[in-house]
Design a protein around this motif. Structure first.
Motif, PDB file in Angstrom:
ATOM      1  N   UNK A   1       0.863  -1.179   0.000  1.00 35.19           N
ATOM      2  CA  UNK A   1       0.000   0.000   0.000  1.00 35.19           C
ATOM      3  C   UNK A   1       0.899   1.228   0.000  1.00 35.19           C
ATOM      4  N   UNK A   2       0.381   2.315  -0.515  1.00 37.41           N
ATOM      5  CA  UNK A   2       1.057   3.600  -0.410  1.00 37.41           C
ATOM      6  C   UNK A   2      -0.004   4.689  -0.556  1.00 37.41           C
ATOM      7  N   UNK A   3       0.262   5.866  -0.021  1.00 33.45           N
ATOM      8  CA  UNK A   3      -0.722   6.940  -0.097  1.00 33.45           C
ATOM      9  C   UNK A   3      -0.993   7.329  -1.546  1.00 33.45           C
ATOM     10  N   UNK A   4      -2.181   7.815  -1.790  1.00 36.60           N
ATOM     11  CA  UNK A   4      -2.497   8.376  -3.098  1.00 36.60           C
ATOM     12  C   UNK A   4      -3.243   7.438  -4.014  1.00 36.60           C
ATOM     13  N   UNK A   5      -2.980   7.609  -5.289  1.00 34.03           N
ATOM     14  CA  UNK A   5      -3.674   6.863  -6.329  1.00 34.03           C
ATOM     15  C   UNK A   5      -2.657   6.333  -7.324  1.00 34.03           C
ATOM     16  N   UNK A   6      -3.084   5.323  -8.095  1.00 33.88           N
ATOM     17  CA  UNK A   6      -2.183   4.714  -9.067  1.00 33.88           C
ATOM     18  C   UNK A   6      -2.945   4.416 -10.352  1.00 33.88           C
ATOM     19  N   UNK A   7      -2.263   4.586 -11.458  1.00 34.02           N
ATOM     20  CA  UNK A   7      -2.780   4.245 -12.780  1.00 34.02           C
ATOM     21  C   UNK A   7      -1.849   3.206 -13.379  1.00 34.02           C
ATOM     22  N   UNK A   8      -2.398   2.109 -13.856  1.00 35.45           N
ATOM     23  CA  UNK A   8      -1.622   1.076 -14.544  1.00 35.45           C
ATOM     24  C   UNK A   8      -2.217   0.856 -15.920  1.00 35.45           C
ATOM     25  N   UNK A   9      -1.350   0.703 -16.930  1.00 34.97           N
ATOM     26  CA  UNK A   9      -1.789   0.352 -18.283  1.00 34.97           C
ATOM     27  C   UNK A   9      -0.878  -0.753 -18.798  1.00 34.97           C
ATOM     28  N   UNK A  10      -1.478  -1.863 -19.210  1.00 37.19           N
ATOM     29  CA  UNK A  10      -0.709  -3.001 -19.696  1.00 37.19           C
ATOM     30  C   UNK A  10      -0.197  -2.704 -21.099  1.00 37.19           C
ATOM     31  N   UNK A  11       1.118  -2.779 -21.260  1.00 38.29           N
ATOM     32  CA  UNK A  11       1.750  -2.538 -22.554  1.00 38.29           C
ATOM     33  C   UNK A  11       1.945  -3.847 -23.319  1.00 38.29           C
ATOM     34  N   UNK A  12       2.293  -4.903 -22.595  1.00 39.33           N
ATOM     35  CA  UNK A  12       2.518  -6.224 -23.187  1.00 39.33           C
ATOM     36  C   UNK A  12       2.118  -7.279 -22.173  1.00 39.33           C
ATOM     37  N   UNK A  13       1.537  -8.371 -22.646  1.00 37.97           N
ATOM     38  CA  UNK A  13       1.229  -9.497 -21.780  1.00 37.97           C
ATOM     39  C   UNK A  13      -0.116  -9.372 -21.090  1.00 37.97           C
ATOM     40  N   UNK A  14      -0.235 -10.125 -20.005  1.00 33.29           N
ATOM     41  CA  UNK A  14      -1.497 -10.220 -19.268  1.00 33.29           C
ATOM     42  C   UNK A  14      -1.173 -10.378 -17.788  1.00 33.29           C
ATOM     43  N   UNK A  15      -1.970  -9.745 -16.918  1.00 33.81           N
ATOM     44  CA  UNK A  15      -1.714  -9.861 -15.483  1.00 33.81           C
ATOM     45  C   UNK A  15      -2.996  -9.982 -14.697  1.00 33.81           C
ATOM     46  N   UNK A  16      -2.847 -10.566 -13.506  1.00 31.82           N
ATOM     47  CA  UNK A  16      -3.899 -10.543 -12.505  1.00 31.82           C
ATOM     48  C   UNK A  16      -3.515  -9.454 -11.524  1.00 31.82           C
ATOM     49  N   UNK A  17      -4.414  -8.530 -11.306  1.00 34.49           N
ATOM     50  CA  UNK A  17      -4.189  -7.454 -10.347  1.00 34.49           C
ATOM     51  C   UNK A  17      -5.139  -7.683  -9.184  1.00 34.49           C
ATOM     52  N   UNK A  18      -4.593  -7.695  -7.991  1.00 30.54           N
ATOM     53  CA  UNK A  18      -5.380  -7.899  -6.786  1.00 30.54           C
ATOM     54  C   UNK A  18      -5.468  -6.573  -6.048  1.00 30.54           C
ATOM     55  N   UNK A  19      -6.703  -6.111  -5.822  1.00 23.84           N
ATOM     56  CA  UNK A  19      -6.909  -4.839  -5.118  1.00 23.84           C
ATOM     57  C   UNK A  19      -7.991  -5.043  -4.071  1.00 23.84           C
ATOM     58  N   UNK A  20      -7.624  -4.859  -2.827  1.00 21.19           N
ATOM     59  CA  UNK A  20      -8.594  -4.902  -1.742  1.00 21.19           C
ATOM     60  C   UNK A  20      -9.548  -6.082  -1.787  1.00 21.19           C
ATOM     61  N   UNK A  21      -9.043  -7.279  -2.040  1.00 20.01           N
ATOM     62  CA  UNK A  21      -9.884  -8.471  -2.030  1.00 20.01           C
ATOM     63  C   UNK A  21     -10.489  -8.844  -3.382  1.00 20.01           C
TER      64      UNK A  21
END
Length: 185
Positions: A128-148
């Motif tokens: 965790x860290x303060x603030x906000x985050x933006x992610x954009x997938x450039x290549x491949x595929x991911x599972x993102x886990x956020x708050x459950x």
């Protein structure tokens, strides 16, 4: 990677010494006990990018200075050519390439993050860290886990989220995932 951990630890110890900060205060800043923090300074334990950012913000230094020993110099603009940003391999599976490291007093941290696949892995380190985050997938595929919740992101997909919620990711499949990570407080 061991040498990078040792160098980051030395810079953290130097910051603490210069500002006369007790080990307990640094440990509290990132939410760990003093014994674990001392292992970070010795290069025996890894520290997350988000924890480096917490320390940098609290003590008025740039995260790049702690990661790369480079102070930003540019005030009008800063160009990073393809593949040329300062990078650090935080673990065997994660590589961070900074896209703003040379700009003085940047208000956001922007990285290209490469995550190597871990076949069969189900344990995710969440941070965790303060603030906000933006992610954009450039290549491949991911599972993102956020708050459950688990969200699958593929090439071209993006997400904006509250980074104070526990979050982490895994590369899906047998290829690395590369994504743009933009954090702002």
């Amino acid at each position: 990677m061991d040498e990078q951990l040792k160098q980051i630890g030395e810079r953290l110890r130097g910051l603490r010494d210069v500002l006369d900060i007790p080990v307990s205060e640094m440990a509290e800043t990132i939410g760990i006990d003093s014994e674990k923090y001392e292992k970070i300074e010795k290069g025996e334990l890894d520290i997350t990018i988000s924890n480096l950012m917490k320390i940098a913000h609290k003590y008025g230094v740039s995260a790049e200075e702690l990661m790369f020993a480079e102070a930003p110099h540019m005030k009008s603009y800063f160009v990073v050519r393809k593949g040329q940003g300062m990078s650090v391999e935080r673990t065997k599976a994660y590589k961070y390439q900074s896209l703003v490291s040379g700009f003085v007093n940047h208000n956001a941290d922007v990285f290209i993050v490469t995550v190597e696949p871990k076949p069969g892995a189900r344990t995710i380190y969440k941070n965790t860290h303060p603030g906000q985050e933006f992610n954009m997938v450039l290549e491949g595929k991911m599972e993102l886990f956020i708050g459950g919740k688990t969200i699958i992101l593929e090439e071209g997909d993006s997400i904006y989220f509250d980074s104070s919620k526990p979050h982490g990711m895994l590369a899906v499949g047998d290829k690395p995932v590369k994504f743009l990570a933009f954090t702002v407080e």
